[in-house]
Design a protein around this motif. Structure first.
Motif, PDB file in Angstrom:
ATOM      1  N   VAL A 214     -41.169 -61.763 -29.865  1.00 30.46           N
ATOM      2  CA  VAL A 214     -39.913 -61.889 -30.622  1.00 30.46           C
ATOM      3  C   VAL A 214     -38.955 -60.786 -30.167  1.00 30.46           C
ATOM      4  O   VAL A 214     -39.292 -59.603 -30.196  1.00 30.46           O
ATOM      5  CB  VAL A 214     -40.161 -61.768 -32.140  1.00 30.46           C
ATOM      6  CG1 VAL A 214     -38.842 -61.928 -32.908  1.00 30.46           C
ATOM      7  CG2 VAL A 214     -41.176 -62.808 -32.616  1.00 30.46           C
ATOM      8  N   ASN A 244     -33.865 -63.981 -31.176  1.00 26.20           N
ATOM      9  CA  ASN A 244     -33.413 -64.121 -32.564  1.00 26.20           C
ATOM     10  C   ASN A 244     -31.898 -63.917 -32.725  1.00 26.20           C
ATOM     11  O   ASN A 244     -31.447 -63.148 -33.562  1.00 26.20           O
ATOM     12  CB  ASN A 244     -34.200 -63.134 -33.444  1.00 26.20           C
ATOM     13  CG  ASN A 244     -34.084 -63.455 -34.921  1.00 26.20           C
ATOM     14  OD1 ASN A 244     -33.869 -64.598 -35.309  1.00 26.20           O
ATOM     15  ND2 ASN A 244     -34.211 -62.432 -35.755  1.00 26.20           N
ATOM     16  N   ASN A 275     -32.958 -68.769 -31.897  1.00 29.21           N
ATOM     17  CA  ASN A 275     -32.299 -68.842 -33.206  1.00 29.21           C
ATOM     18  C   ASN A 275     -30.825 -68.494 -33.042  1.00 29.21           C
ATOM     19  O   ASN A 275     -30.466 -67.676 -32.187  1.00 29.21           O
ATOM     20  CB  ASN A 275     -32.904 -67.827 -34.193  1.00 29.21           C
ATOM     21  CG  ASN A 275     -34.251 -68.258 -34.736  1.00 29.21           C
ATOM     22  OD1 ASN A 275     -34.636 -69.422 -34.641  1.00 29.21           O
ATOM     23  ND2 ASN A 275     -34.974 -67.312 -35.317  1.00 29.21           N
ATOM     24  N   THR A 325     -38.541 -65.814 -39.336  1.00 27.90           N
ATOM     25  CA  THR A 325     -37.692 -65.074 -38.406  1.00 27.90           C
ATOM     26  C   THR A 325     -36.302 -65.696 -38.415  1.00 27.90           C
ATOM     27  O   THR A 325     -36.159 -66.891 -38.128  1.00 27.90           O
ATOM     28  CB  THR A 325     -38.290 -65.124 -36.983  1.00 27.90           C
ATOM     29  OG1 THR A 325     -39.671 -64.745 -37.066  1.00 27.90           O
ATOM     30  CG2 THR A 325     -37.574 -64.183 -36.050  1.00 27.90           C
ATOM     31  N   HIS A 327     -31.792 -64.444 -38.077  1.00 29.28           N
ATOM     32  CA  HIS A 327     -30.980 -63.372 -37.512  1.00 29.28           C
ATOM     33  C   HIS A 327     -30.570 -62.315 -38.541  1.00 29.28           C
ATOM     34  O   HIS A 327     -30.726 -61.118 -38.309  1.00 29.28           O
ATOM     35  CB  HIS A 327     -29.728 -63.945 -36.842  1.00 29.28           C
ATOM     36  CG  HIS A 327     -28.896 -62.877 -36.209  1.00 29.28           C
ATOM     37  ND1 HIS A 327     -29.297 -62.203 -35.069  1.00 29.28           N
ATOM     38  CD2 HIS A 327     -27.711 -62.319 -36.568  1.00 29.28           C
ATOM     39  CE1 HIS A 327     -28.395 -61.300 -34.757  1.00 29.28           C
ATOM     40  NE2 HIS A 327     -27.419 -61.346 -35.647  1.00 29.28           N
ATOM     41  N   ARG A 402     -36.117 -59.936 -38.834  1.00 36.99           N
ATOM     42  CA  ARG A 402     -34.693 -60.181 -38.615  1.00 36.99           C
ATOM     43  C   ARG A 402     -34.162 -59.214 -37.560  1.00 36.99           C
ATOM     44  O   ARG A 402     -34.886 -58.334 -37.086  1.00 36.99           O
ATOM     45  CB  ARG A 402     -33.924 -60.080 -39.948  1.00 36.99           C
ATOM     46  CG  ARG A 402     -34.309 -58.967 -40.898  1.00 36.99           C
ATOM     47  CD  ARG A 402     -33.546 -57.684 -40.701  1.00 36.99           C
ATOM     48  NE  ARG A 402     -32.126 -57.911 -40.929  1.00 36.99           N
ATOM     49  CZ  ARG A 402     -31.187 -56.995 -40.769  1.00 36.99           C
ATOM     50  NH1 ARG A 402     -31.526 -55.758 -40.359  1.00 36.99           N
ATOM     51  NH2 ARG A 402     -29.920 -57.249 -40.989  1.00 36.99           N
ATOM     52  N   SER A 403     -32.908 -59.381 -37.195  1.00 40.61           N
ATOM     53  CA  SER A 403     -32.320 -58.549 -36.132  1.00 40.61           C
ATOM     54  C   SER A 403     -30.985 -58.007 -36.637  1.00 40.61           C
ATOM     55  O   SER A 403     -30.961 -57.335 -37.644  1.00 40.61           O
ATOM     56  CB  SER A 403     -32.188 -59.377 -34.854  1.00 40.61           C
ATOM     57  OG  SER A 403     -33.483 -59.847 -34.483  1.00 40.61           O
TER      58      SER A 403
END
Length: 476
Positions: A214, A244, A275, A325, A327, A402-403
């Motif tokens: 990821v 992501n 994503n 998962t 953003h 998340r990112s």
């Protein structure tokens, strides 16, 4: 007391010069606690918040400085920059006007004011011509009869993506070369169809002897993306990747990243996942460089096709029923479940808008305090550890991945281990001394965190293709 406050401000300035934005904020905050009547403490903190993209906090700080001293030009400047950054051009324009009136010799502010006026007009124009079911940019595109000239020195692409084509593409991009337009169109259209037919929340498992990596935001930092593959292995049928969101904007190799990720999606549709992020949206692409880059390297039609493909991307991926998962983050309503994400018809709404499930999935951030709070960005909201705990327990999840935010170490585990941020653009925008990170997940579903450093890249600055003065604002 006043001397102590100034000493803390100076320490904040030193941290700022070292590009340690969180450290700078800490010192400025301590200075403000000792003396909350000095406007420069607030404008300094506003600037550090701008560097961290905490535009909502920056607006609040600049506003406080203006309350203390209505003639403090720097505060109007900071607030204008922050509002411009979150596309609130009609708010920004008032502050740019004040700056230009108070300091007519400031050429940068004048240029910003003029750019902002154009933005306000353009936003109004785009809204006026918006068509719900506009025809696709693919209409009238005759790929079959598009000629690839004999002079084109790259690998040829037939109907199926091949590893050979990708290998050649990686080298072409490293050397500053472009793909033939026919292949660019072919790749975007193929991936648009692939992702359109995926669920809004893709559900995948990691088989024995397989691995899923990821990655967080890559933001057009192509050479750092290649470093991930060099260190961690290139995608294959046994080694899947999930990117992501926020592949594009800011960094000046966004076309190269988007095309390479799309090529891998074509080659490994069942093992390579994408994503959507808040930067896979039209208004952000206009502001932060991707639209300009597409036009400079290819043409406007390429941007329009990318835009259509972005709005077809899934919004989340569920890994092994354990890790959601997505953003941005979680929701304004505790009642939302994984089933609500499954049922969300993302094809009815091409752009995320200012409210609703899609906007929250792309824009929200965690906070340390319980409950929910206003967004530090000025868009979306923040959610506390209790919100994350309830969501995970209700949906049988171990954690949310998340990112969306820089982390100095490339990743951070928060909310009692239930909220994990991963960010994969080291030395973000060439101006933050952060590491990048990625997470490996094997069939035991244990998270393996990996950090990496930025690598050198050709001398092209971030935001090189942003044509609205944003690149000059980044240096403020």
């Amino acid at each position: 007391m006043a001397e102590d406050a100034v000493a803390l401000k100076n320490k904040g300035n030193d941290a700022f010069k070292a590009k340690d934005w969180p450290g700078a904020i800490e010192y400025y905050t301590k200075a403000i606690e000792l003396n909350d009547k000095e406007p420069s403490f607030f404008t300094n903190r506003a600037q550090a918040n701008i560097k961290l993209e905490a535009y909502g906090y920056a607006i609040a700080d600049a506003t406080k400085a203006i309350e203390i001293n209505p003639d403090f030009i720097k505060a109007y400047y900071r607030r204008a920059v922050a509002n411009t950054s979150i596309l609130k051009h009609s708010d920004a324009i008032h502050d740019w006007k004040v700056v230009v009136r108070k300091n007519p010799a400031d050429k940068t502010a004048k240029a910003q004011y003029e750019a902002c006026q154009k933005m306000v007009k353009r936003d109004a124009f785009l809204k006026a011509i918006e068509i719900a079911d506009a025809p696709s940019a693919a209409e009238g595109l005759d790929l079959e009869n598009m000629i690839v000239e004999d002079s084109y020195d790259g690998a040829k692409l037939k109907d199926e993506m091949t590893q050979e084509f990708i290998d050649d593409m990686i080298e072409r991009f490293k050397n500053g070369k472009k793909l033939h337009k026919k292949y660019v169109f072919q790749i975007i259209l193929a991936v648009k169809e692939l992702v359109y037919n995926e669920a809004t929340m893709v559900e995948t498992k990691v088989a024995p002897d397989h691995k899923l990596t990821v990655c967080g935001d890559t933001h057009g930092q192509y050479f750092d993306l290649l470093e991930i593959f060099r260190l961690n292995g290139f995608p294959s049928e046994k080694h899947g990747y999930l990117f992501n969101g926020d592949f594009v904007d800011r960094g000046s190799w966004s076309c190269e990243i988007a095309l390479l990720l799309y090529a891998y999606k074509m080659l490994f549709p069942k093992f390579f996942f994408l994503n959507r992020g808040n930067h896979e949206t039209d208004d952000m692409n206009r502001m932060y460089g991707f639209e300009g880059e597409c036009k400079a390297k290819y043409n406007e039609r390429v941007f329009k096709l990318f835009s259509e493909s972005f709005s077809a991307l899934p919004l989340a991926t569920l890994i092994g029923d354990k890790y959601l998962t997505l953003h941005g983050g979680l929701f304004s309503d505790d009642a939302i479940t994984l089933d609500d994400i499954r049922k969300l018809n993302r094809h009815n709404q091409r752009q995320p808008g200012q409210a609703g499930l899609m906007m929250e999935m792309l824009w929200t951030d965690p906070q340390t305090a319980p409950g929910r709070g206003p967004s530090k960005r000025g868009v979306g909201l923040q959610f506390g550890p209790d919100v994350t705990k309830r969501f995970c327990e209700k949906n049988g999840l171990e954690a949310v991945i998340r990112s969306h935010e820089v982390r100095m170490e490339g990743y951070e585990v928060e909310h009692d281990g239930r909220c994990i941020t991963v960010f994969s653009a080291p030395k973000y925008c060439d101006s933050t001394e952060n590491k990048g990170a990625y997470i490996n997940i094997e069939s035991d579903y244990k998270l393996q965190f990996n950090k990496f450093d930025a690598v050198p890249h050709p001398d092209i600055k971030p935001m090189a293709y942003a044509n609205n003065g944003m690149s000059s604002m980044m240096g403020m």
